[in-house]
Design a protein around this motif. Sequence first.
Motif, PDB file in Angstrom:
ATOM      1  N   THR A  20     -31.544  41.153 -43.042  1.00 39.60           N
ATOM      2  CA  THR A  20     -32.171  42.438 -43.368  1.00 39.60           C
ATOM      3  C   THR A  20     -31.498  43.058 -44.586  1.00 39.60           C
ATOM      4  N   TYR A  21     -30.167  43.008 -44.623  1.00 36.59           N
ATOM      5  CA  TYR A  21     -29.430  43.545 -45.771  1.00 36.59           C
ATOM      6  C   TYR A  21     -29.866  42.869 -47.063  1.00 36.59           C
ATOM      7  N   TRP A  22     -29.907  41.539 -47.075  1.00 39.34           N
ATOM      8  CA  TRP A  22     -30.229  40.829 -48.311  1.00 39.34           C
ATOM      9  C   TRP A  22     -31.690  41.011 -48.723  1.00 39.34           C
ATOM     10  N   VAL A  23     -32.601  41.119 -47.756  1.00 36.73           N
ATOM     11  CA  VAL A  23     -34.008  41.368 -48.103  1.00 36.73           C
ATOM     12  C   VAL A  23     -34.142  42.751 -48.742  1.00 36.73           C
ATOM     13  N   LEU A  24     -33.594  43.774 -48.090  1.00 38.47           N
ATOM     14  CA  LEU A  24     -33.680  45.128 -48.637  1.00 38.47           C
ATOM     15  C   LEU A  24     -32.956  45.248 -49.977  1.00 38.47           C
ATOM     16  N   THR A  25     -31.782  44.641 -50.068  1.00 37.32           N
ATOM     17  CA  THR A  25     -31.004  44.713 -51.303  1.00 37.32           C
ATOM     18  C   THR A  25     -31.694  43.956 -52.424  1.00 37.32           C
ATOM     19  N   GLY A  26     -32.281  42.811 -52.109  1.00 37.63           N
ATOM     20  CA  GLY A  26     -33.009  42.045 -53.119  1.00 37.63           C
ATOM     21  C   GLY A  26     -34.195  42.817 -53.664  1.00 37.63           C
ATOM     22  N   GLY A  89     -24.896  55.968 -58.040  1.00 36.40           N
ATOM     23  CA  GLY A  89     -25.527  56.086 -59.357  1.00 36.40           C
ATOM     24  C   GLY A  89     -27.007  55.750 -59.328  1.00 36.40           C
ATOM     25  N   LEU A  90     -27.365  54.705 -58.604  1.00 35.48           N
ATOM     26  CA  LEU A  90     -28.772  54.319 -58.519  1.00 35.48           C
ATOM     27  C   LEU A  90     -29.591  55.375 -57.768  1.00 35.48           C
ATOM     28  N   PHE A  91     -28.983  55.968 -56.735  1.00 28.86           N
ATOM     29  CA  PHE A  91     -29.679  57.044 -56.025  1.00 28.86           C
ATOM     30  C   PHE A  91     -29.843  58.269 -56.920  1.00 28.86           C
ATOM     31  N   PHE A  92     -28.806  58.624 -57.666  1.00 25.32           N
ATOM     32  CA  PHE A  92     -28.912  59.763 -58.586  1.00 25.32           C
ATOM     33  C   PHE A  92     -30.020  59.510 -59.603  1.00 25.32           C
ATOM     34  N   VAL A 116     -40.736  55.339 -51.909  1.00 24.10           N
ATOM     35  CA  VAL A 116     -40.582  54.011 -51.302  1.00 24.10           C
ATOM     36  C   VAL A 116     -39.339  53.325 -51.866  1.00 24.10           C
ATOM     37  N   PHE A 117     -39.111  53.475 -53.159  1.00 24.82           N
ATOM     38  CA  PHE A 117     -37.937  52.867 -53.787  1.00 24.82           C
ATOM     39  C   PHE A 117     -36.658  53.504 -53.250  1.00 24.82           C
ATOM     40  N   ILE A 118     -36.690  54.808 -53.053  1.00 23.89           N
ATOM     41  CA  ILE A 118     -35.533  55.505 -52.477  1.00 23.89           C
ATOM     42  C   ILE A 118     -35.296  54.999 -51.055  1.00 23.89           C
ATOM     43  N   ALA A 119     -36.361  54.835 -50.284  1.00 22.06           N
ATOM     44  CA  ALA A 119     -36.231  54.334 -48.912  1.00 22.06           C
ATOM     45  C   ALA A 119     -35.642  52.923 -48.889  1.00 22.06           C
ATOM     46  N   LEU A 120     -36.056  52.074 -49.821  1.00 22.57           N
ATOM     47  CA  LEU A 120     -35.474  50.724 -49.902  1.00 22.57           C
ATOM     48  C   LEU A 120     -33.974  50.807 -50.193  1.00 22.57           C
ATOM     49  N   GLY A 121     -33.604  51.693 -51.095  1.00 19.36           N
ATOM     50  CA  GLY A 121     -32.187  51.874 -51.414  1.00 19.36           C
ATOM     51  C   GLY A 121     -31.391  52.372 -50.229  1.00 19.36           C
ATOM     52  N   VAL A 122     -31.953  53.319 -49.498  1.00 16.49           N
ATOM     53  CA  VAL A 122     -31.280  53.838 -48.304  1.00 16.49           C
ATOM     54  C   VAL A 122     -31.127  52.722 -47.273  1.00 16.49           C
ATOM     55  N   GLY A 123     -32.178  51.946 -47.067  1.00 19.60           N
ATOM     56  CA  GLY A 123     -32.098  50.821 -46.126  1.00 19.60           C
ATOM     57  C   GLY A 123     -31.040  49.811 -46.544  1.00 19.60           C
ATOM     58  N   SER A 124     -30.994  49.483 -47.817  1.00 18.06           N
ATOM     59  CA  SER A 124     -29.991  48.552 -48.322  1.00 18.06           C
ATOM     60  C   SER A 124     -28.594  49.087 -48.065  1.00 18.06           C
TER      61      SER A 124
END
Length: 158
Positions: A20-26, A89-92, A116-124
Amino acid sequence: MTQLTSVNVKPKAMKKTKITYWVLTGLFAFIMLGSAIPDILVVPMAVQGFKEMGMPVYLIPFLGWAKLLGVIAILVPGFPRIKEWAYAGLFFDLLGATYSVANSGKTVGDWSPMLVFIALGVGSYVFYHKKQKATAIGKLNVIQGDLQQRGNVQPSFS
């Protein structure tokens, strides 16, 4: 003798967490890299977007390079402190971009996909910490097993 509390991490749960980590992070890295490259190259669409928001164009390549370095930092194993800063930094960047687009008079349809992109970042980020915790517990179990084999520790199951 020293007593250790037994802590177990199920291999299936750890594997699921890592996947899950690698899918979200990818996915998160792909999206952020996709927004970094046009900024680094200062493509006309990025320039137009910045002008429409009333922001200085000279920020575009800086933000692009910063995003690229952030993507590299979250993908490279190790360096937990740098990884934390990269996520921040990416969230900012994403939050600032969402705020800027939303307040520049664009419609909700123009900026809502960024959520959606923010949610992916939070999940990662959340699964990065779950993975770190599971890895630490796994290492603790190995150390505990080694100590028990040597007879130095009596297990305490609580």
